[in-house]
Write a protein that holds these residues in place. Structure first.
Motif, short mmCIF file in Angstrom:
data_model
loop_
_atom_site.label_atom_id
_atom_site.label_comp_id
_atom_site.label_asym_id
_atom_site.label_seq_id
_atom_site.Cartn_x
_atom_site.Cartn_y
_atom_site.Cartn_z
N VAL A 182 0.84 -1.19 0.00
CA VAL A 182 0.00 0.00 0.00
C VAL A 182 0.88 1.25 0.00
N GLN A 183 0.61 2.13 -0.96
CA GLN A 183 1.34 3.40 -1.06
C GLN A 183 0.34 4.55 -1.10
N PRO A 184 0.74 5.73 -0.64
CA PRO A 184 -0.17 6.87 -0.76
C PRO A 184 -0.42 7.21 -2.23
N TYR A 185 -1.60 7.68 -2.53
CA TYR A 185 -1.93 8.13 -3.88
C TYR A 185 -2.45 9.56 -3.77
N THR A 186 -1.79 10.47 -4.45
CA THR A 186 -2.15 11.88 -4.31
C THR A 186 -2.73 12.50 -5.58
N GLY A 187 -2.73 11.76 -6.68
CA GLY A 187 -3.26 12.30 -7.93
C GLY A 187 -4.78 12.31 -7.95
N ALA A 188 -5.30 12.81 -9.06
CA ALA A 188 -6.74 12.76 -9.27
C ALA A 188 -7.14 11.30 -9.48
N ILE A 189 -8.28 10.93 -8.96
CA ILE A 189 -8.76 9.56 -9.13
C ILE A 189 -9.48 9.47 -10.47
N PRO A 190 -8.93 8.67 -11.38
CA PRO A 190 -9.58 8.56 -12.69
C PRO A 190 -10.92 7.83 -12.59
N ASP A 191 -11.79 8.07 -13.55
CA ASP A 191 -13.03 7.33 -13.67
C ASP A 191 -12.67 5.85 -13.89
N TYR A 192 -13.35 4.94 -13.19
CA TYR A 192 -13.00 3.53 -13.26
C TYR A 192 -13.05 3.01 -14.70
N ARG A 193 -14.15 3.22 -15.38
CA ARG A 193 -14.33 2.67 -16.74
C ARG A 193 -13.25 3.20 -17.69
N GLU A 194 -12.98 4.50 -17.62
CA GLU A 194 -11.93 5.09 -18.46
C GLU A 194 -10.56 4.55 -18.10
N SER A 195 -10.29 4.39 -16.80
CA SER A 195 -8.99 3.88 -16.37
C SER A 195 -8.81 2.43 -16.81
N LEU A 196 -9.87 1.64 -16.75
CA LEU A 196 -9.81 0.24 -17.21
C LEU A 196 -9.53 0.20 -18.71
N GLN A 197 -10.22 1.04 -19.47
CA GLN A 197 -10.02 1.08 -20.92
C GLN A 197 -8.58 1.48 -21.25
N THR A 198 -8.06 2.48 -20.56
CA THR A 198 -6.67 2.93 -20.79
C THR A 198 -5.68 1.84 -20.43
N ALA A 199 -5.84 1.24 -19.26
CA ALA A 199 -4.91 0.20 -18.80
C ALA A 199 -4.94 -1.02 -19.73
N LEU A 200 -6.14 -1.40 -20.18
CA LEU A 200 -6.26 -2.52 -21.11
C LEU A 200 -5.58 -2.18 -22.44
N GLY A 201 -5.78 -0.97 -22.94
CA GLY A 201 -5.14 -0.55 -24.18
C GLY A 201 -3.63 -0.55 -24.09
N ILE A 202 -3.09 -0.07 -22.98
CA ILE A 202 -1.64 -0.05 -22.78
C ILE A 202 -1.09 -1.47 -22.75
N GLU A 203 -1.79 -2.38 -22.06
CA GLU A 203 -1.33 -3.78 -21.98
C GLU A 203 -1.39 -4.43 -23.36
N MET A 204 -2.44 -4.15 -24.12
CA MET A 204 -2.55 -4.71 -25.46
C MET A 204 -1.46 -4.17 -26.39
#
Length: 126
Positions: free
Chosen positions: A78-100
């Protein structure tokens, strides 16, 4: 969960090869219960003990944790997170795209390597 507990309320966690932003709301001496709010890195596919082996006996399909899914994680992950919290659906789409994209790049590297090796085989007279 408040700051006096030593764990910030919004955290970044690693869980089974994925990275997430979540809300820490319970803890004990060894672990923290986190509610998932966003995906930062999609989990890796396949057998982690046989990296890049498409013929592994157990080629795992790993889904990202769901929005608001609760998961216990070791306190050291567990680490602190200080950035803006992205929208879940958008973050999932981005993370999936990066992995692909990462896997596609690896596939193209593999294909180019095979072409070079085939050329070398001919050059070696084999």
């Amino acid at each position: 969960m408040n700051e006096t507990s030593g764990i910030p309320e919004i955290v970044k966690i690693s869980y089974k090869t994925g990275d997430y932003v979540g809300e820490a709301f319970e803890r004990d001496d060894r672990r923290v219960l986190v509610k998932v709010l966003a995906v930062l890195q999609h989990p890796t596919q396949g057998d982690l003990h046989s990296s890049y082996d498409p013929d592994a006996a157990m080629f795992h399909e790993r889904r990202a944790l769901s929005y608001t899914e609760k998961v216990w994680v070791p306190i050291q992950t567990v680490q602190p997170y200080t950035g803006a919290i992205p929208d879940y659906r958008e973050s999932l789409q981005t993370a999936l795209g990066i992995e692909m994209e990462r896997i596609d790049r690896l596939k193209r590297w593999s294909e180019r390597s095979l072409e070079n090796l085939e050329s070398l085989r001919k050059d070696y007279g084999m």
